[in-house]
Design a protein around this motif. Structure first.
Motif, PDB file in Angstrom:
ATOM      1  N   GLY A  77     -33.326  32.723  42.214  1.00  0.00           N
ATOM      2  CA  GLY A  77     -33.495  33.571  41.051  1.00  0.00           C
ATOM      3  C   GLY A  77     -32.341  33.497  40.067  1.00  0.00           C
ATOM      4  O   GLY A  77     -31.488  32.604  40.120  1.00  0.00           O
ATOM      5  N   PHE A  78     -32.312  34.454  39.158  1.00  0.00           N
ATOM      6  CA  PHE A  78     -31.353  34.465  38.061  1.00  0.00           C
ATOM      7  C   PHE A  78     -29.921  34.630  38.571  1.00  0.00           C
ATOM      8  O   PHE A  78     -29.677  35.120  39.666  1.00  0.00           O
ATOM      9  N   GLY A  79     -28.974  34.190  37.753  1.00  0.00           N
ATOM     10  CA  GLY A  79     -27.576  34.479  38.029  1.00  0.00           C
ATOM     11  C   GLY A  79     -26.927  33.657  39.104  1.00  0.00           C
ATOM     12  O   GLY A  79     -25.837  33.981  39.562  1.00  0.00           O
ATOM     13  N   GLY A  80     -27.538  32.573  39.531  1.00  0.00           N
ATOM     14  CA  GLY A  80     -26.938  31.750  40.572  1.00  0.00           C
ATOM     15  C   GLY A  80     -26.990  30.281  40.226  1.00  0.00           C
ATOM     16  O   GLY A  80     -27.734  29.856  39.342  1.00  0.00           O
ATOM     17  N   SER A  81     -26.203  29.489  40.939  1.00  0.00           N
ATOM     18  CA  SER A  81     -26.223  28.022  40.854  1.00  0.00           C
ATOM     19  C   SER A  81     -26.257  27.504  39.417  1.00  0.00           C
ATOM     20  O   SER A  81     -27.169  26.786  39.030  1.00  0.00           O
ATOM     21  N   PRO A  82     -25.262  27.833  38.595  1.00  0.00           N
ATOM     22  CA  PRO A  82     -25.248  27.289  37.238  1.00  0.00           C
ATOM     23  C   PRO A  82     -25.100  25.776  37.264  1.00  0.00           C
ATOM     24  O   PRO A  82     -24.515  25.211  38.175  1.00  0.00           O
ATOM     25  N   ASP A  83     -25.659  25.119  36.242  1.00  0.00           N
ATOM     26  CA  ASP A  83     -25.502  23.671  36.142  1.00  0.00           C
ATOM     27  C   ASP A  83     -24.203  23.342  35.411  1.00  0.00           C
ATOM     28  O   ASP A  83     -23.375  24.217  35.157  1.00  0.00           O
ATOM     29  N   GLU A  84     -23.992  22.073  35.073  1.00  0.00           N
ATOM     30  CA  GLU A  84     -22.745  21.660  34.421  1.00  0.00           C
ATOM     31  C   GLU A  84     -22.491  22.397  33.110  1.00  0.00           C
ATOM     32  O   GLU A  84     -21.349  22.596  32.712  1.00  0.00           O
ATOM     33  N   SER A  85     -23.577  22.791  32.443  1.00  0.00           N
ATOM     34  CA  SER A  85     -23.438  23.486  31.164  1.00  0.00           C
ATOM     35  C   SER A  85     -23.422  24.994  31.330  1.00  0.00           C
ATOM     36  O   SER A  85     -23.511  25.722  30.346  1.00  0.00           O
ATOM     37  N   CYS A  86     -23.325  25.457  32.585  1.00  0.00           N
ATOM     38  CA  CYS A  86     -23.237  26.881  32.940  1.00  0.00           C
ATOM     39  C   CYS A  86     -24.568  27.614  32.815  1.00  0.00           C
ATOM     40  O   CYS A  86     -24.612  28.850  32.852  1.00  0.00           O
ATOM     41  N   GLU A  87     -25.681  26.902  32.713  1.00  0.00           N
ATOM     42  CA  GLU A  87     -26.990  27.539  32.631  1.00  0.00           C
ATOM     43  C   GLU A  87     -27.663  27.550  34.002  1.00  0.00           C
ATOM     44  O   GLU A  87     -27.601  26.559  34.746  1.00  0.00           O
ATOM     45  N   ARG A 157     -18.102  31.804  37.699  1.00  0.00           N
ATOM     46  CA  ARG A 157     -18.089  30.671  38.631  1.00  0.00           C
ATOM     47  C   ARG A 157     -18.015  29.360  37.875  1.00  0.00           C
ATOM     48  O   ARG A 157     -17.281  28.438  38.258  1.00  0.00           O
ATOM     49  N   CYS A 158     -18.785  29.258  36.805  1.00  0.00           N
ATOM     50  CA  CYS A 158     -18.813  28.002  36.066  1.00  0.00           C
ATOM     51  C   CYS A 158     -17.489  27.748  35.358  1.00  0.00           C
ATOM     52  O   CYS A 158     -16.981  26.616  35.352  1.00  0.00           O
ATOM     53  N   GLU A 159     -16.908  28.766  34.782  1.00  0.00           N
ATOM     54  CA  GLU A 159     -15.622  28.594  34.114  1.00  0.00           C
ATOM     55  C   GLU A 159     -14.533  28.205  35.120  1.00  0.00           C
ATOM     56  O   GLU A 159     -13.664  27.373  34.824  1.00  0.00           O
ATOM     57  N   GLU A 160     -14.568  28.787  36.309  1.00  0.00           N
ATOM     58  CA  GLU A 160     -13.601  28.414  37.346  1.00  0.00           C
ATOM     59  C   GLU A 160     -13.795  26.967  37.765  1.00  0.00           C
ATOM     60  O   GLU A 160     -12.825  26.231  38.015  1.00  0.00           O
ATOM     61  N   TRP A 161     -15.049  26.532  37.854  1.00  0.00           N
ATOM     62  CA  TRP A 161     -15.353  25.149  38.204  1.00  0.00           C
ATOM     63  C   TRP A 161     -14.819  24.195  37.141  1.00  0.00           C
ATOM     64  O   TRP A 161     -14.211  23.169  37.457  1.00  0.00           O
ATOM     65  N   ALA A 231     -29.189  23.320  42.855  1.00  0.00           N
ATOM     66  CA  ALA A 231     -27.840  22.961  43.292  1.00  0.00           C
ATOM     67  C   ALA A 231     -26.808  23.443  42.281  1.00  0.00           C
ATOM     68  O   ALA A 231     -26.975  23.281  41.070  1.00  0.00           O
ATOM     69  N   SER A 232     -25.723  24.031  42.781  1.00  0.00           N
ATOM     70  CA  SER A 232     -24.648  24.480  41.910  1.00  0.00           C
ATOM     71  C   SER A 232     -24.004  23.303  41.190  1.00  0.00           C
ATOM     72  O   SER A 232     -23.683  22.286  41.810  1.00  0.00           O
TER      73      SER A 232
END
Length: 352
Positions: A77-87, A157-161, A231-232
């Protein structure tokens, strides 16, 4: 992602779980993972028990939607596993074991209720799979609302990545070096030295979970479904095994059903759930059917992480896994609580 086994003392489990392969009776619900995923098991089972009008398809939708709303462990569902563009984008599939008709969406953007959109594909089109922005357009045409699937947590999470130079990621055979850089990337010439470099230098990316569920109505009708946010830090546009019939899940009401989770990019090459159900048709027990499907993958990919649950049309069930200690949840008959089963992994050594 939850990779640890969920430890439950036998005394805490309903008595019926002590015979791990025997059906507790119908109706019956089984799905990948225990822990927070048991909320989905309970929701689907209670829907079947409490209303004569709820079908097996309804139960699968209700169960998967529970994890889509609650996020379970953050990988559905929503709010998890963002892709490279954080979506965050969503994949889902639902299948009717009587008609063998299925509906699925992949790379669904800006719509939270992926399993419900997949069911709309099943009921309102002659197609099996819609993807991306056009799947979103279809959803809106069918009354779904567009909304942001990101949360403050997924953005963080995405910004930390990105601050870690986008480590780890799914790129290979590209420049700049994907083990040290976020790109943008350009492809390298495909030769053996480049391939060896990519494999050696780029660590395995963070993985993920999926909910895959099979439900059996008291009438014997069966359905299956899968929902995931993938996949994250995947390459934008990536679609895994979740919405692929026969990979993320599969059901034939004459035989049984299967749900899977794991390294979707590898698993979809083997259609493990289709294989497992065909194994049931050949006379294997659910556990034998699951183990055979996993072993087929292990022979080619010794490090694959996978988990497969299999149930026959009576509700007898089993599972197999590789790469992690897997858990699955089930509830059926007159059970007063969901039971969780821990499945130790098979290894490539088992194939020697």
């Amino acid at each position: 992602m939850v990779r640890e086994s969920i430890l439950l003392a036998l005394v805490a489990l309903p008595t019926s779980t002590l015979s791990l392969h025997t059906s507790p009776g119908l109706p019956f619900v089984i799905n990948t993972w225990g822990g927070p995923f048991t909320a989905a098991t309970d929701a689907a089972y209670l829907a079947l028990i409490n209303s004569a009008t709820v079908s097996a398809l309804d139960a699968v939708e209700i169960g998967c939607a529970t994890c889509e709303r609650n996020q379970c462990d953050g990988t559905v569902g929503f709010g998890g596993s963002p892709d490279e563009s954080c979506e965050t984008t969503l994949d889902a599939m639902i299948m009717d074991g009587t008609t063998m008709k299925s509906g699925a969406v992949a790379g669904l953007r800006r719509v939270k209720h992926a399993i419900a959109v997949a069911r709309a594909v099943l009921h309102h089109t002659r197609h099996s799979l819609l993807v991306g922005d056009l799947a979103t357009q279809f959803a809106v045409e069918n009354g779904f609302v567009e909304e942001n699937l990101s949360t403050e947590e997924s953005k963080r999470r995405c910004e930390e990545w990105r601050a870690r130079n986008c480590q780890a990621n799914y790129r290979m055979n590209v420049e700049p070096d994907p083990s040290t850089s976020c790109g943008p990337y350009k492809p390298l010439p495909l030769d053996q030295s480049a391939l060896a470099w990519a494999v050696a230098q780029n660590p395995e990316p963070p993985s993920h979970d999926t909910i895959s569920m099979v439900a059996i109505h008291s009438s014997g009708a069966m359905a299956a479904g899968t929902s995931t946010n993938g996949a994250s830090f995947k390459v934008p546009g990536r679609v895994g095994d979740g919405p692929i019939v026969g990979s993320g899940s599969y059901v034939d009401g004459d035989v049984g059903g299967c749900g899977a989770t794991g390294d979707g990019d590898i698993m979809m090459r083997f259609l493990p759930c289709y294989q497992a159900v065909e194994n049931l048709r050949r006379g294997m027990s659910p556990t034998e059917a699951a183990e055979d499907a996993v072993r087929r993958m292990l022979r080619k990919y010794p490090d694959i992480s996978s988990g497969i649950v299999v149930v026959n049309k009576k509700g007898d069930h089993g599972a197999a896994a590789s790469g992690w200690t897997f858990t699955y949840a089930y509830r059926g008959g007159e059970m007063n609580a969901t039971a969780v089963v821990t499945v130790p992994p098979l290894t490539a050594k088992d194939e020697l």
